[in-house]
Design a protein around this motif. Structure first.
Motif, PDB file in Angstrom:
ATOM      1  N   ALA A  34     -88.457 -25.085 -47.577  1.00 16.06           N
ATOM      2  CA  ALA A  34     -88.332 -26.375 -46.890  1.00 16.06           C
ATOM      3  C   ALA A  34     -89.211 -26.400 -45.647  1.00 16.06           C
ATOM      4  N   SER A  53     -77.422 -26.683 -47.455  1.00 17.41           N
ATOM      5  CA  SER A  53     -76.310 -26.738 -48.401  1.00 17.41           C
ATOM      6  C   SER A  53     -76.851 -26.991 -49.797  1.00 17.41           C
ATOM      7  N   ARG A  54     -76.076 -26.552 -50.765  1.00 23.11           N
ATOM      8  CA  ARG A  54     -76.422 -26.837 -52.148  1.00 23.11           C
ATOM      9  C   ARG A  54     -75.941 -28.234 -52.473  1.00 23.11           C
ATOM     10  N   ASP A  55     -76.773 -28.952 -53.208  1.00 24.60           N
ATOM     11  CA  ASP A  55     -76.263 -30.182 -53.793  1.00 24.60           C
ATOM     12  C   ASP A  55     -76.229 -29.891 -55.291  1.00 24.60           C
ATOM     13  N   TRP A  59     -81.097 -27.973 -53.330  1.00 25.56           N
ATOM     14  CA  TRP A  59     -80.735 -27.724 -51.937  1.00 25.56           C
ATOM     15  C   TRP A  59     -81.038 -28.929 -51.068  1.00 25.56           C
ATOM     16  N   GLN A  60     -80.256 -29.047 -50.002  1.00 28.98           N
ATOM     17  CA  GLN A  60     -80.518 -30.026 -48.953  1.00 28.98           C
ATOM     18  C   GLN A  60     -80.617 -29.236 -47.657  1.00 28.98           C
ATOM     19  N   ASP A  62     -81.720 -29.366 -43.440  1.00 32.22           N
ATOM     20  CA  ASP A  62     -82.063 -30.129 -42.239  1.00 32.22           C
ATOM     21  C   ASP A  62     -82.978 -29.270 -41.375  1.00 32.22           C
ATOM     22  N   ARG A  82     -84.282 -34.366 -43.177  1.00 28.40           N
ATOM     23  CA  ARG A  82     -83.455 -33.912 -44.292  1.00 28.40           C
ATOM     24  C   ARG A  82     -84.387 -33.729 -45.484  1.00 28.40           C
ATOM     25  N   ARG A  84     -84.980 -32.417 -49.385  1.00 23.62           N
ATOM     26  CA  ARG A  84     -84.322 -32.155 -50.669  1.00 23.62           C
ATOM     27  C   ARG A  84     -85.241 -31.294 -51.528  1.00 23.62           C
ATOM     28  N   ASP A  86     -85.580 -28.966 -55.309  1.00 23.94           N
ATOM     29  CA  ASP A  86     -84.992 -28.749 -56.626  1.00 23.94           C
ATOM     30  C   ASP A  86     -84.520 -27.303 -56.730  1.00 23.94           C
ATOM     31  N   TYR A  94     -88.132 -36.089 -48.603  1.00 20.37           N
ATOM     32  CA  TYR A  94     -87.663 -35.831 -47.246  1.00 20.37           C
ATOM     33  C   TYR A  94     -87.568 -37.154 -46.505  1.00 20.37           C
ATOM     34  N   SER A  97     -83.933 -38.134 -40.276  1.00 20.33           N
ATOM     35  CA  SER A  97     -82.561 -38.628 -40.135  1.00 20.33           C
ATOM     36  C   SER A  97     -82.161 -38.865 -38.682  1.00 20.33           C
TER      37      SER A  97
END
Length: 108
Positions: A34, A53-55, A59-60, A62, A82, A84, A86, A94, A97
């Motif tokens: 990221a 965090s995992r979605d 992953w997501q 910040d 933020r 995102r 895969d 992105y 935010s």
């Protein structure tokens, strides 16, 4: 050496591939990916990662970036992006935010 001294190939199975939708990259890899991919897109070096965090499918993350350097440093403008990723750690998207000055304290 007899064949009884050799390891039994049946006892060593191949690694099980991750289930569909399970992230392949771990948290540290996602954080590094990221930061690197966002830096390439923005042309700025990320300062820190404030959340990960995992979605469901990846992953997501910040990532905090200095958008405007000022003197004194406490008045520099930072932004939280933020990001995102895969399951393989590749950037999906992105968005910025939040923007704030470095010296600003969140009131909660």
């Amino acid at each position: 050496m007899s064949t009884s001294d050799l390891p039994d190939p049946a006892s060593h199975s191949a690694p099980t591939p991750p289930a569909a939708g399970t992230p392949v990259v771990g948290a540290v890899g996602a954080m590094r990916n990221a930061r690197a991919q966002l830096a390439e897109l923005l042309g700025r070096t990320p300062e820190s990662v404030s959340a990960i965090s995992r979605d469901g499918t990846g992953w997501q993350v910040d990532v905090e970036v200095v958008e405007l350097e000022r003197i004194p440093d406490s008045t520099s403008v930072l932004a939280v992006y933020r990001v995102r990723l895969d399951a393989d750690g590749l950037l999906l998207g992105y968005a910025r935010s939040r923007r704030y000055t470095r010296g600003q304290v969140d009131r909660q």
